[in-house]
Design a protein around this motif. Structure first.
Motif, PDB file in Angstrom:
ATOM      1  N   ARG A  72       0.816  -1.200   0.000  1.00 28.25           N
ATOM      2  CA  ARG A  72       0.000   0.000   0.000  1.00 28.25           C
ATOM      3  C   ARG A  72       0.856   1.258   0.000  1.00 28.25           C
ATOM      4  O   ARG A  72       0.457   2.291  -0.517  1.00 28.25           O
ATOM      5  CB  ARG A  72      -0.909   0.010   1.226  1.00 28.25           C
ATOM      6  CG  ARG A  72      -2.198  -0.747   1.009  1.00 28.25           C
ATOM      7  CD  ARG A  72      -3.191  -0.381   2.081  1.00 28.25           C
ATOM      8  NE  ARG A  72      -2.678  -0.690   3.405  1.00 28.25           N
ATOM      9  CZ  ARG A  72      -2.785  -1.888   3.980  1.00 28.25           C
ATOM     10  NH1 ARG A  72      -3.383  -2.865   3.342  1.00 28.25           N
ATOM     11  NH2 ARG A  72      -2.306  -2.109   5.181  1.00 28.25           N
ATOM     12  N   ASN A  73       2.030   1.175   0.596  1.00 31.77           N
ATOM     13  CA  ASN A  73       2.852   2.369   0.729  1.00 31.77           C
ATOM     14  C   ASN A  73       3.844   2.560  -0.406  1.00 31.77           C
ATOM     15  O   ASN A  73       4.547   3.563  -0.445  1.00 31.77           O
ATOM     16  CB  ASN A  73       3.603   2.338   2.061  1.00 31.77           C
ATOM     17  CG  ASN A  73       2.732   2.830   3.180  1.00 31.77           C
ATOM     18  OD1 ASN A  73       2.469   4.009   3.295  1.00 31.77           O
ATOM     19  ND2 ASN A  73       2.232   1.911   3.979  1.00 31.77           N
ATOM     20  N   VAL A 119       8.047   1.097   6.594  1.00 32.78           N
ATOM     21  CA  VAL A 119       6.691   0.868   7.086  1.00 32.78           C
ATOM     22  C   VAL A 119       6.486  -0.551   7.592  1.00 32.78           C
ATOM     23  O   VAL A 119       5.502  -0.826   8.265  1.00 32.78           O
ATOM     24  CB  VAL A 119       5.632   1.174   6.006  1.00 32.78           C
ATOM     25  CG1 VAL A 119       5.665   2.623   5.638  1.00 32.78           C
ATOM     26  CG2 VAL A 119       5.812   0.283   4.806  1.00 32.78           C
ATOM     27  N   ASN A 121       6.249  -3.706   9.719  1.00 32.88           N
ATOM     28  CA  ASN A 121       6.202  -3.906  11.159  1.00 32.88           C
ATOM     29  C   ASN A 121       6.883  -5.190  11.588  1.00 32.88           C
ATOM     30  O   ASN A 121       7.029  -5.455  12.764  1.00 32.88           O
ATOM     31  CB  ASN A 121       4.758  -3.945  11.636  1.00 32.88           C
ATOM     32  CG  ASN A 121       4.068  -2.627  11.364  1.00 32.88           C
ATOM     33  OD1 ASN A 121       4.641  -1.588  11.612  1.00 32.88           O
ATOM     34  ND2 ASN A 121       2.869  -2.690  10.839  1.00 32.88           N
ATOM     35  N   GLU A 193      -0.389   2.619  17.394  1.00 30.89           N
ATOM     36  CA  GLU A 193      -0.893   3.915  16.966  1.00 30.89           C
ATOM     37  C   GLU A 193      -0.957   4.065  15.454  1.00 30.89           C
ATOM     38  O   GLU A 193      -1.577   4.974  14.945  1.00 30.89           O
ATOM     39  CB  GLU A 193       0.031   5.015  17.507  1.00 30.89           C
ATOM     40  CG  GLU A 193      -0.507   5.690  18.737  1.00 30.89           C
ATOM     41  CD  GLU A 193       0.430   6.772  19.172  1.00 30.89           C
ATOM     42  OE1 GLU A 193       1.005   7.456  18.310  1.00 30.89           O
ATOM     43  OE2 GLU A 193       0.619   6.933  20.384  1.00 30.89           O
ATOM     44  N   LEU A 194      -0.261   3.159  14.800  1.00 34.62           N
ATOM     45  CA  LEU A 194      -0.104   3.330  13.354  1.00 34.62           C
ATOM     46  C   LEU A 194      -1.465   3.354  12.669  1.00 34.62           C
ATOM     47  O   LEU A 194      -2.257   2.429  12.763  1.00 34.62           O
ATOM     48  CB  LEU A 194       0.736   2.182  12.806  1.00 34.62           C
ATOM     49  CG  LEU A 194       1.028   2.267  11.323  1.00 34.62           C
ATOM     50  CD1 LEU A 194       2.132   3.265  11.087  1.00 34.62           C
ATOM     51  CD2 LEU A 194       1.406   0.908  10.802  1.00 34.62           C
ATOM     52  N   GLU A 195      -1.702   4.433  11.991  1.00 39.78           N
ATOM     53  CA  GLU A 195      -2.971   4.521  11.284  1.00 39.78           C
ATOM     54  C   GLU A 195      -2.864   3.805   9.963  1.00 39.78           C
ATOM     55  O   GLU A 195      -1.849   3.871   9.293  1.00 39.78           O
ATOM     56  CB  GLU A 195      -3.284   5.998  11.007  1.00 39.78           C
ATOM     57  CG  GLU A 195      -3.758   6.737  12.221  1.00 39.78           C
ATOM     58  CD  GLU A 195      -4.151   8.147  11.844  1.00 39.78           C
ATOM     59  OE1 GLU A 195      -4.939   8.294  10.908  1.00 39.78           O
ATOM     60  OE2 GLU A 195      -3.644   9.067  12.484  1.00 39.78           O
ATOM     61  N   GLN A 196      -3.897   3.140   9.628  1.00 41.22           N
ATOM     62  CA  GLN A 196      -3.879   2.467   8.331  1.00 41.22           C
ATOM     63  C   GLN A 196      -4.469   3.390   7.272  1.00 41.22           C
ATOM     64  O   GLN A 196      -5.409   4.119   7.529  1.00 41.22           O
ATOM     65  CB  GLN A 196      -4.701   1.178   8.410  1.00 41.22           C
ATOM     66  CG  GLN A 196      -4.136   0.156   9.361  1.00 41.22           C
ATOM     67  CD  GLN A 196      -2.783  -0.380   8.903  1.00 41.22           C
ATOM     68  OE1 GLN A 196      -2.492  -0.354   7.731  1.00 41.22           O
ATOM     69  NE2 GLN A 196      -2.002  -0.867   9.838  1.00 41.22           N
ATOM     70  N   ALA A 197      -3.892   3.307   6.110  1.00 43.97           N
ATOM     71  CA  ALA A 197      -4.346   4.198   5.041  1.00 43.97           C
ATOM     72  C   ALA A 197      -5.700   3.736   4.506  1.00 43.97           C
ATOM     73  O   ALA A 197      -5.931   2.560   4.389  1.00 43.97           O
ATOM     74  CB  ALA A 197      -3.346   4.180   3.909  1.00 43.97           C
TER      75      ALA A 197
END
Lengths: 197, 380, 386
Positions: A72-73, A119, A121, A193-197
């Motif tokens: 995604r990134n 990105v 994890n 905390e990581l927000e998902q796109a």
């Protein structure tokens, strides 16, 4: 006139130095005509070559769970992956519930930006030091899972790669040992905390 | 049009009918610095008229930015002015930071300044190299590339890439500088000084080089301002305007450096201003290295997605080629709504017709070289 | 039985001439190969590179690899070109380059056909090559080629005159146009000692004549992308290349023969003198490469101005001072002094011509400093005023 002569002097000095100690070096081999030695291009520790997938030697499976964050990134959309249930998890060997089933990176499209590594994890992808992938076939730079794992394995063997998460944990522990981080012993909640796109 | 040109052309023989030839220079020409194309009307060796064509390297970067997340856009900015990547990243990151009201850690600011100034030197070294090649001297280019190579290998140690770094992040840096960075840089600075001096000795004051460049492509200060010149091209015309002094951004107000100026605004001045700027950049790096504090460089955003508030922002930075402006509109999502770039090369290039009319064909190459355009930025 | 005349000479003589021509052709090809290698290697070392390394020890086989590549390459003839002219142009250039060498001696004996008017012959044939360049530029129907061809014509014809005048002054010293006689005339001292001005003019004009940096204007790569050679490829281009190097070596050989004493030198006599000749000629070639690695290129108008305003008057001066010296039969050192005075005059003229900009630079610097001081002063005033 005078400066031209000065320039001639500069080049003369340069020639003398060049005979003694040229700046360029031969590639990919050095040595004389009679005896050539393969010399890989020296790269720095942080060098970002083509991305490869890393191998968890302790459990004997890839780090990658196929979570698709990197996909995604990726700015150039050069990757694709699928995931499956991890058989090793059912048997109890592994803590990974899911594992990568297939993974493909089109290295022709990859711009070596390193965002995928940043990105990830699970420490599953790393920018290897491999940068020589010229091929004769048009699609030869499309790498599937085994090839990517091989790239990563090679990189791990050569550089003694430590997973970034482990490195961060170790750094934290060192800090605590040194007495600096006693006040904040809770683990970093970054991933949560990581927000998902 | 043809009659108009005929009137303008100065035929060497009085009263003779000027014989014009249409000469296509570029996009495949060794001296158009990429894929720039000029259609020249020449009368013998004199340029009567010309028509510049750009767009051969158009990749739609501005539009592409709208489809990428804020962090991904940095990779696109790397590829705008591909000679001065760090400076571009800096301008973009500063724009987003301004929009979000982010504070950048002190150490990160200093690291950014050091890297940007190093990149300025690398860019100017490349300029000197190509200037030499345009004027027909091949050795200075090799000497300059040696210096640039040294800088790039430092970049590789810092960011992992020699050109497309993707190292700056919104609000900080990707990771801290390597542990031996101070040592590497202290070793590097005298070597670069030597390289700059050597190319200086070999090229800048060479009589033939002077004869080729002096009084060629003269740009008066008024014209330079009217054409929207910025950066070394503007300062060569004698206008004291440097964003680092005029509107100090980042930590530039803490350093002591001069702004080199030319007076005649000819090609040689444009060359020499850049050469002097390299020495000034070395001064800045030296000071920044001494002042650089220890500490954190990571963005306060952590790994969260960048989501600026609704609004728009315009931010400028002094690139090696001039003011690099970034205009950014955010609609509150994770992707910019609109990105507009003010590329310095493009604005400097717009004066090409004014500069080249009526001069020798051989000089067109030199004047174009002295503007130091990067087509990646002109066409975007 | 060997007295059957062929083309006016006996069969034996004809056979010798053919053999000599073959030997000359072979030797020149070898020299050209060595020169291409030497140029790449010397320029490489000058720029602190390595030069060719991969082909053979120290890259010695590079010229052979290059020539094989060039010959095997497709020979492209542009469809809009004037075919006959396009084909003939390289031949004219290369034949004139080879013809010069017919009468350039390596030693007293090592010459294909020594002519009493050797120098005259050389100059006459040197001009023919220009025709080939102009034809090449025009015939390839390319605008860059045309520009290059015209530049070549202007440049080479202008620089013929100083060369001719210097050769005349040398011939006056030796009292012969026969190169052997010129070399023999230098038995006591080389003409370098009495004609330094002539040497400098000859060398600079020679550089312009073969289009070497800083006079590589007619094929300036960064401006007109190869000029007359722009449309040529493969074997045709290699023929131009061959001619260029032969001409370069011819200029170097003429400098060696006319000014540095040719094959005369200590220890070696007779046919071994060719070693001295080669050492001197290669030395001059190295200087040519050295200059190529240092200087930028002049512009065509500056080049022409330099030719007609500096080189031509000074070359006439060499003739005049040589004539005075010969007429009054003064001792040799007087000519040296006169020539040196001329040389200083050249230096001053070049200095004036070229240093004008440099003076401007100094002026700019001064003005810049003044401006800076002024702005600093005004800034101070405004701050104190506040």
């Amino acid at each position: 006139m005078i400066n031209s002569l000065k320039g001639l002097w500069v080049t003369l000095v340069s020639t003398v130095n060049g005979l003694r100690q040229p700046v360029t070096q031969q590639y990919p081999q050095t040595g004389t005509f009679w005896k050539r030695v393969d010399t890989p291009t020296p790269v720095k520790d942080r060098f970002m070559g083509f991305p490869g997938l890393t191998w968890d030697g302790k459990i004997d499976e890839p780090y990658c769970t196929g979570c698709m964050v990197c996909i995604r990134n990726c700015p150039t959309l050069c990757m694709s992956a699928t995931m499956k249930d991890n058989p090793a998890h059912e048997e109890g060997h592994s803590h990974r519930r899911k594992i990568v089933d297939s993974f493909e990176i089109n290295l022709n499209r990859c711009i070596l930006c390193g965002i995928c590594v940043e990105v990830c994890n699970f420490d599953a992808i790393a920018m290897t030091h491999e940068h020589e992938l010229s091929n004769f076939a048009r699609n030869a730079a499309r790498m599937d899972l085994p090839a990517l794992l091989e790239l990563g394995q090679d990189f791990q063997d050569k550089t003694g790669w430590i997973p970034p998460n482990e490195r961060a944990k170790k750094a934290k522990e060192d800090e605590i040992e040194n007495g600096d981080g006693v006040d904040n012993p809770e683990p970093a909640p970054e991933n949560a905390e990581l927000e998902q796109a | 049009m043809a009659e108009e040109r005929a009137q303008q052309s100065s035929s060497p023989v009085a009263g003779a009918e000027p014989v014009e030839m249409l000469l296509n220079m570029g996009p495949q020409h060794p001296s158009t610095h990429g894929v720039f194309r000029m259609v020249l009307w020449v009368d013998g060796e004199k340029i009567v008229d010309l028509e510049p064509h750009i767009g051969y390297l158009h990749r739609g970067s501005e539009k592409l930015c709208e489809g990428e997340q804020y962090n991904q856009v940095i990779t696109l900015f790397d590829r705008m002015d591909y000679i001065a990547n760090f400076n571009n990243e800096m301008a973009y990151c500063m724009a987003v930071e301004k929009l979000m009201g982010l504070e950048v850690p002190e150490r990160a600011e200093y690291a950014r300044v050091i890297l940007c100034e190093l990149n300025r030197i690398a860019s100017h070294l490349l300029f000197v190299a190509t200037m030499g090649l345009d004027a027909g001297a091949m050795t200075p280019s090799m000497f300059c590339f040696r210096g640039r190579e040294r800088i790039q290998s430092l970049f590789e140690a810092v960011s992992g890439a020699r050109m497309m770094h993707n190292y700056f992040r919104i609000g900080g840096l990707k990771e801290d500088l390597p542990e031996n960075f101070n040592q590497l840089l202290t070793d590097l600075l005298p070597l670069i000084h030597e390289d700059v001096e050597e190319s200086d000795k070999l090229l800048t004051f060479n009589e033939i080089f002077l004869a080729r460049l002096k009084d060629v492509g003269v740009m008066s200060a008024e014209d330079a301002i009217d054409f929207g010149f910025t950066g070394p091209c503007l300062r060569a015309s004698g206008v004291n305007y440097d964003l680092r002094k005029a509107m100090p951004y980042s930590v530039y107000d803490r350093f002591d450096f001069d702004v080199p100026l030319g007076l005649d605004g000819d090609s040689w001045d444009r060359h020499y201003v850049r050469v002097q700027e390299m020495y000034e950049s070395l001064k800045i790096i030296q000071q920044a290295l001494e002042q650089m504090p220890e500490g954190n460089v990571a963005s306060s955003l952590g790994r969260r997605l960048v989501r600026p508030p609704k609004g728009e922002v315009f931010m400028r930075a002094e690139n090696p080629r001039g003011d690099f402006g970034v205009y950014l509109v955010s609609d509150g999502t994770d992707k910019p709504y609109r990105v507009k770039i003010r590329p310095p090369s493009f604005c400097n290039l717009s004066a090409i017709k004014h500069l080249l009319k009526g001069i020798w064909l051989a000089d067109s190459v030199v004047v174009l070289g002295s503007l130091d355009i990067v087509l990646g930025e002109v066409d975007r | 039985m060997l007295s059957i005349p062929i083309l006016g000479v006996s069969l034996a003589d004809f056979g010798w001439i053919v053999l000599g021509l073959m030997a000359m052709f072979g030797a020149l090809s070898g020299i050209v190969l060595s020169l291409t290698w030497l140029e790449r290697k010397v320029l490489g070392r000058l720029q602190r590179r390595l030069g060719p390394t991969r082909t053979g020890p120290m890259g010695l086989l590079q010229p052979i690899a290059d020539s094989i590549k060039l010959i095997l390459k497709e020979d492209i003839v542009p469809s809009s070109s004037e075919k006959a002219v396009f084909w003939a142009a390289p031949l004219i250039v290369v034949i004139s380059a080879f013809m010069i060498w017919v009468t350039i001696p390596g030693t007293h004996a090592a010459v294909v056909k020594n002519l009493d008017l050797g120098l005259f012959y050389i100059i006459a044939f040197a001009v023919v090559g220009i025709l080939g360049l102009v034809l090449a530029g025009w015939g390839s129907a390319n605008k860059y080629g045309t520009l290059g061809g015209l530049r070549a014509a202007a440049q080479l014809i202008s620089y013929e005159i100083p060369i001719i005048m210097v050769v005349v002054s040398v011939a006056m010293l030796a009292e012969s146009l026969d190169i052997r006689e010129v070399v023999n005339g230098q038995s006591s001292y080389p003409y370098l000692a009495v004609q330094p001005l002539g040497l400098v003019i000859f060398f600079i004009a020679g550089l312009a004549e073969v289009g070497r940096t800083p006079f590589d204007i007619y094929f300036a790569e960064s401006e007109i992308v190869g000029g007359p050679f722009i449309e040529y490829s493969g074997a045709h281009w290699s023929v131009f290349f061959l001619a260029e190097y032969i001409n370069t070596f011819a200029i170097a050989a003429l400098v060696a023969l006319l000014f540095i004493g040719g094959w005369a030198g200590p220890w070696l006599s007779g046919n071994w003198g060719i070693v001295w000749f080669l050492i001197k000629a290669y030395g001059v070639v190295l200087v040519i490469f050295w200059i190529r690695g240092t200087l930028p290129r002049l512009r065509i108008d500056q080049l022409m101005a330099f030719a007609w305003k500096v080189m031509v008057p000074l070359s006439f001066l060499t003739v005049v001072i040589t004539a005075i010296y010969q007429f009054y039969d003064w001792p040799a050192w007087t000519l040296t002094i006169m020539s040196l005075v001329g040389l200083v005059a050249v230096a001053i003229i070049i200095f004036r011509k070229m240093v004008g900009p440099a003076n401007q630079v100094a002026e700019v610097w001064a003005r810049q400093q003044a401006l800076r001081a002024q702005t600093a002063a005004t800034e101070q005033r405004t701050t104190t005023g506040q």
